[in-house]
Design a protein around this motif. Structure first.
Motif, PDB file in Angstrom:
ATOM      1  N   UNK A 117      -5.071   7.552  15.165  1.00 15.33           N
ATOM      2  CA  UNK A 117      -5.263   7.568  16.622  1.00 15.33           C
ATOM      3  C   UNK A 117      -4.132   8.302  17.350  1.00 15.33           C
ATOM      4  N   UNK A 118      -3.078   8.641  16.606  1.00 14.66           N
ATOM      5  CA  UNK A 118      -1.966   9.403  17.184  1.00 14.66           C
ATOM      6  C   UNK A 118      -2.106  10.847  16.710  1.00 14.66           C
ATOM      7  N   UNK A 119      -1.975  11.811  17.625  1.00 12.52           N
ATOM      8  CA  UNK A 119      -2.190  13.214  17.253  1.00 12.52           C
ATOM      9  C   UNK A 119      -1.177  13.645  16.193  1.00 12.52           C
TER      10      UNK A 119
ATOM     11  N   UNK B 269      -4.036   2.470   4.815  1.00 16.03           N
ATOM     12  CA  UNK B 269      -3.582   2.712   6.187  1.00 16.03           C
ATOM     13  C   UNK B 269      -2.848   4.046   6.237  1.00 16.03           C
ATOM     14  N   UNK B 270      -3.441   5.003   6.932  1.00 16.62           N
ATOM     15  CA  UNK B 270      -2.849   6.347   6.981  1.00 16.62           C
ATOM     16  C   UNK B 270      -1.844   6.472   8.121  1.00 16.62           C
TER      17      UNK B 270
ATOM     18  N   UNK C  80       7.653   3.549   5.532  1.00 16.54           N
ATOM     19  CA  UNK C  80       6.519   3.276   6.423  1.00 16.54           C
ATOM     20  C   UNK C  80       6.996   2.300   7.482  1.00 16.54           C
ATOM     21  N   UNK C  81       6.612   2.572   8.718  1.00 20.14           N
ATOM     22  CA  UNK C  81       6.895   1.630   9.812  1.00 20.14           C
ATOM     23  C   UNK C  81       5.559   1.157  10.353  1.00 20.14           C
TER      24      UNK C  81
ATOM     25  N   UNK D 228       1.426   6.459   3.581  1.00 23.53           N
ATOM     26  CA  UNK D 228       0.153   5.728   3.484  1.00 23.53           C
ATOM     27  C   UNK D 228       0.360   4.541   2.554  1.00 23.53           C
ATOM     28  N   UNK D 229      -0.139   3.371   2.958  1.00 27.63           N
ATOM     29  CA  UNK D 229      -0.019   2.187   2.106  1.00 27.63           C
ATOM     30  C   UNK D 229      -1.337   1.420   2.089  1.00 27.63           C
TER      31      UNK D 229
END
Length: 199
Positions: free
Chosen positions: A25-27, A160-161, A190-191, A142-143
């Motif tokens: 959802x984030x460009x 989760x990308x 990953x955050x 990605x996790x």
């Protein structure tokens, strides 16, 4: 995800709750910016837990932000929220618009690589209220994110990308556990930002 698409994202759970995965959802052009800002501007601390009477510091780091200095207790330790950064407020706006839910706080997790994860649990603390909505925004590696039903033990997972949004709502926390399994295949950080509402 195309913000102007009329297609509604589907519920990943077969019963007893709702988990909606929106995808990215984030460009793409903003992903590296947000990851860098979150790594540098957030006041990260090793997470603490008291398990079977033992005080444990995790490798994973956490931070807690909100509208006010809310207290949030989990794993027998209490955290006090810091006030939002500009970037967190911008991300909160995106998440609220897509999920149709207002949030007053955010718990952030920093996993340095795949050796750090999260064991099975549900976010059912009293301070979150019943049938709460939690929106999880991911940046970086990605996790795999896994779910397991508390009674039937049915399991499922989703990848989760980078820049993706996952929303858990309805009776999900009452009936399902979730986890971030460890993996030797991931070497990057990953955050994830978990927006929630403290009652």
């Amino acid at each position: 995800m195309d913000l102007f698409s009329t297609e509604k994202p589907l519920n990943l759970l077969p019963y007893d709750g709702e988990v909606i995965y929106y995808g990215q959802v984030i460009s793409s052009g903003r992903l590296a910016y947000y990851l860098q800002r979150l790594l540098e501007d957030i006041v990260w601390k090793n997470d603490e837990a008291i398990i079977f009477g033992k005080h444990i510091n995790t490798k994973r780091k956490v931070a807690w932000y909100g509208d006010a200095e809310y207290a949030y207790t989990y794993s027998n330790t209490t955290k006090h929220a810091l006030l939002w950064t500009e970037d967190l407020l911008a991300l909160k706006q995106v998440v609220e618009q897509l999920s149709g839910t207002q949030f007053n706080s955010c718990l952030l997790n920093l996993y340095h690589d795949g050796n750090e994860g999260m064991a099975w649990h549900s976010d059912d603390e009293k301070s979150l209220g019943r049938n709460t909505t939690i929106a999880s925004l991911s940046f970086g590696a990605e996790r795999k994110f896994a779910f397991k039903h508390k009674s039937t033990k049915q399991a499922l997972s989703v990848l989760l990308e980078n820049g993706s949004l996952l929303v858990m709502k309805g009776a999900t926390q009452s009936h399902w556990l979730h986890a971030l399994p460890k993996t030797t295949k991931v070497a990057r950080p990953r955050i994830n930002l978990t927006f929630r509402t403290i009652v």
